[in-house]
Design an enzyme around this catalytic site. Sequence first.
Site, PDB file in Angstrom:
ATOM      1  N   TYR A 146       0.811  -1.213   0.000  1.00 49.74           N
ATOM      2  CA  TYR A 146       0.000   0.000   0.000  1.00 49.74           C
ATOM      3  C   TYR A 146       0.850   1.270   0.000  1.00 49.74           C
ATOM      4  CZ  TYR A 146      -4.008  -2.982   1.151  1.00 49.74           C
ATOM      5  OH  TYR A 146      -4.992  -3.941   1.121  1.00 49.74           O
ATOM      6  N   LYS A 197       3.688 -15.422   2.689  1.00 49.15           N
ATOM      7  CA  LYS A 197       3.646 -16.216   1.464  1.00 49.15           C
ATOM      8  C   LYS A 197       5.089 -16.491   1.033  1.00 49.15           C
ATOM      9  CE  LYS A 197       1.185 -18.218  -1.804  1.00 49.15           C
ATOM     10  NZ  LYS A 197       0.468 -19.487  -1.531  1.00 49.15           N
ATOM     11  N   ASP A 230      -2.876 -18.254   2.119  1.00 47.58           N
ATOM     12  CA  ASP A 230      -4.028 -18.976   1.584  1.00 47.58           C
ATOM     13  C   ASP A 230      -4.518 -20.028   2.577  1.00 47.58           C
ATOM     14  OD1 ASP A 230      -1.541 -20.110   1.115  1.00 47.58           O
ATOM     15  OD2 ASP A 230      -2.026 -20.877  -0.875  1.00 47.58           O
ATOM     16  N   ASP A 254      -5.359  -7.017   5.728  1.00 48.74           N
ATOM     17  CA  ASP A 254      -6.581  -6.387   5.229  1.00 48.74           C
ATOM     18  C   ASP A 254      -7.591  -7.448   4.813  1.00 48.74           C
ATOM     19  OD1 ASP A 254      -8.400  -4.539   4.283  1.00 48.74           O
ATOM     20  OD2 ASP A 254      -7.114  -3.740   2.711  1.00 48.74           O
ATOM     21  N   ASP A 258     -11.172  -9.247   7.228  1.00 48.74           N
ATOM     22  CA  ASP A 258     -12.545  -9.281   6.720  1.00 48.74           C
ATOM     23  C   ASP A 258     -13.054 -10.716   6.656  1.00 48.74           C
ATOM     24  OD1 ASP A 258     -12.361  -6.554   6.447  1.00 48.74           O
ATOM     25  OD2 ASP A 258     -13.235  -6.517   4.438  1.00 48.74           O
TER      26      ASP A 258
END
Length: 379
Positions: A146, A197, A230, A254, A258
């Site tokens: 970001y 990752k 994942d 982020d 959620d």
Amino acid sequence: MNNTSNMVKVAVVGGEGIGPEVTAQSRRILDWFAAKRGVPMTLREAQYGVIPYLETGKVLPEDTVEAMDEADAILWGATGGPETKQVPPAARKAGSLLSLRSKYDLYANLRPIVAHPALAGAAPLKAEVLKGVDFVIIRELTSGIYFGEPRGIETLPDGQRRGFNTEQYTTNQVRRAARAAFELARTRRGKVCSVDKANVLETSVLWREEVIALHTQEFSDIELTHLYVDNAAMQIVREPRQFDVMVTGNIFGDILSDCAAMASGSLGMLPSASLGPVDRFGRRKALYEPVHGSAPDIADKGIANPLGSILSVAMMLRLTLNRAEDANLLEAAVAAALAAGARTMDIAEPGATKLSTAEMGDAVLLALEKVAGKERERA
């Protein structure tokens, strides 16, 4: 009587969409704690977004900047919505939430995920999956993709357009997020799961190596595990109770927070705290906000769930005001209101009575009075 020099300054910034509606209920809760529990704080309302832009040409007018600069804590509502088309992109970017995170160096974002038993019937996951769920996601908030440079959209020689962003982390950026996770775990169940990752991304290889090094050097008493992002998303849905503290980078945090909202019943239930570094006086800047966005489709209808914002006040009581007992009281009041059947639209079972935003605020205030009364009786 509290001396004004001991007062904690709180800037209350409702913002856009449903932000002002839910923040109005949080303001009522703060007023209750100031009046009934003697919490030493001064509150200052300030505007953000399209309304001040149309008046001043800035989404963050000078008065709001001053209020936030002076504040120890910022209670934030939401930003964004269709009306933001009235604000040019440059003006929006200059006053964006990302710019505030960077300005105040709010590098550690804490998002508690708690499954309230009373909401088992409304939650999308099975009740047995949600039983005992209580963990915290720490999202690194001021680095990663970001904020990385270079970034942009360009036209290639063959006429195609290409968008590009840069994911990057440094040792210090990783370690201070990991340190926040390890320190929090010491106050909880002593477990940290670091998410990355590392099988694909060099930034994640660095992330994992630095988390392991810090753990070895300073936090070997904490149980440390690792998951690829994942797999972490799957595990949050499959068996969320396995987690205590999860720490991860900006974009992964982020997304995962959620996803984890489904373990709490609704995105409207999730609070958060974004914390800056501790200064030489032992203080740290903090911004508290519900995780949900501006939800423009239900703005001004009085039906938004204010509990994410109200529970953010509980985090403020604990982390900025050092009032753990008051934070526990508020969380108990929210649980009691839910147990008594208080429901907004997003957490209502079929056939349940749906409360308005203000009525949910009423329900929490009523529960606060009852829970506080029982506490006085025990004393």
